[in-house]
Design an enzyme around this catalytic site. Structure first.
Site, PDB file in Angstrom:
ATOM      1  N   CYS A 132      -0.027   3.908   2.501  1.00  0.00           N
ATOM      2  CA  CYS A 132       0.407   3.398   3.794  1.00  0.00           C
ATOM      3  C   CYS A 132       1.903   3.832   4.168  1.00  0.00           C
ATOM      4  O   CYS A 132       2.124   4.199   5.240  1.00  0.00           O
ATOM      5  CB  CYS A 132       0.188   1.882   3.966  1.00  0.00           C
ATOM      6  SG  CYS A 132      -1.452   1.313   3.928  1.00  0.00           S
TER       7      CYS A 132
ATOM      8  N   CYS B 273       0.923  -1.282  -0.124  1.00  0.00           N
ATOM      9  CA  CYS B 273      -0.011   0.189  -0.090  1.00  0.00           C
ATOM     10  C   CYS B 273       0.846   1.181   0.080  1.00  0.00           C
ATOM     11  O   CYS B 273       1.605   1.545   0.908  1.00  0.00           O
ATOM     12  CB  CYS B 273      -0.903   0.123   1.194  1.00  0.00           C
ATOM     13  SG  CYS B 273      -1.848   1.475   1.516  1.00  0.00           S
TER      14      CYS B 273
END
Length: 331
Positions: free
Chosen positions: A75, A72
């Site tokens: 993230c 991600c």
């Protein structure tokens, strides 16, 4: 992000509800298991450790759970920012990170459908949250919301009290007492902008223009937009101008012989303002505007606006003159 956009925000007037279960058994303090060390501000957790690391730990301190995955991109953007803010929160919150690829059960139960997702737990329950890589300022606001603002130190409280008393003294005309108070603050915090502006104002009142200017120039550029600081800068500028305007007695004599001498009246208004007679100074400018509003490209109105900047937006003289100005302009 607003509560309207926030799927984890509590309903109006209530707290976010939610129960994390393992199998068909709800997590409670009675069945909570061992977890990570209590003193860690930032840690990783697992499905097995979630009870102790989050549910149980949140009974003592607000716990932020960061649901993430190695693939991600957002993230990776969020991680260094939220870790920095959590460390700077000095123990008001803890951050626990859960890799949803390795431990999918809990995010599945909580309905986590997009990452990064951060959920705050307090008293064993999820209470609020956000999705996406928010900027640092919004993460700070979120932490203040779920954990409360940071407590003020005794020094900060003392400074606030002295600052309020010093400003009161200055407004009442007790410049000496005000200067002592501002000086006491600067001994505790040399860069305190409010105290610097206050001390510079005291110097202006004492006619020490150069010292006031030197002190004001120490204020960082980004702080000079503060209304209080801008006010002192404007007062310094106007004080230096007044010193070159001439003798007020001579100006009064000119006005007595020729009431239409707008130049003399404008200078006289500036001198009155420098002497602290704000209402009288405004009245002189209104006299010019009533007789010739357009004189010298609206010089009287523009000067009055400069007075407002120097006096500050909530000064009684500003409020009164603004009402008169509106009445005059729209009559």
């Amino acid at each position: 992000m607003s509560d309207y956009d926030n799927p984890y925000a509590p309903a109006p007037g209530g707290q976010m509800s939610g129960t994390v279960t393992f199998g068909d058994k709800p997590v409670t303090a009675a069945n909570a298991g061992p977890g990570a060390a209590a003193g860690d501000l930032i840690s990783d957790t697992t499905t097995a450790g979630f009870t102790a690391d989050v549910i149980q730990a949140s009974r003592d301190v607000t716990v932020l759970v960061d649901f993430w995955a190695p693939w991600c991109g957002p993230c990776k953007q969020l991680t260094p920012v939220i870790e920095k803010v959590v460390r700077e929160a000095n123990g008001r919150v803890k951050l626990v990170k859960l890799n949803i690829d390795d431990h999918p059960a809990i995010p599945g139960q909580m309905g986590i459908q997009s990452i990064p997702a951060v959920v705050a737990f307090s008293a064993g329950k999820p209470v609020d949250g956000f999705m996406g890589a928010l900027p640092e300022s919004q993460i700070r606001e979120f932490i203040d919301k779920v954990a409360g603002p940071p407590a003020k130190s005794s020094t900060e409280e003392q400074i606030e009290q002295i600052l309020a008393q010093s400003r009161e003294a200055f407004t009442a005309g007790d410049v000496e007492t005000a200067a002592r108070g501002f000086g006491a603050i600067l001994q505790m915090d040399q860069g305190h902008v409010g105290a610097i502006a206050g001390m510079a104002g005291c110097m202006l009142a004492a006619g020490e223009f150069d010292r006031a200017e030197k002190l004001l120039n120490a204020i960082p550029m980004e702080e000079r937009k503060d209304p209080e600081v801008a006010s002192v800068f404007k007062r310094l500028e106007m004080a230096r101008e007044v010193a070159e305007l001439g003798d007020p007695v001579e100006l009064e004599a000119r006005l007595a012989s020729n009431p239409a001498d707008h130049e003399a009246r404008l200078k006289f208004a500036k001198i009155l303002n420098a002497q602290g007679y704000r209402e009288a100074a405004a009245d002189e400018l209104f006299t010019i505007m009533r007789k010739d509003r357009k004189w010298e490209d609206e010089a009287a109105r523009k000067t009055l606006l400069e007075f407002f900047e120097a006096w500050g937006p909530v000064d009684p003289a500003t409020l009164s003159a603004r009402r008169q100005l509106s009445s005059l302009l729209f009559s």
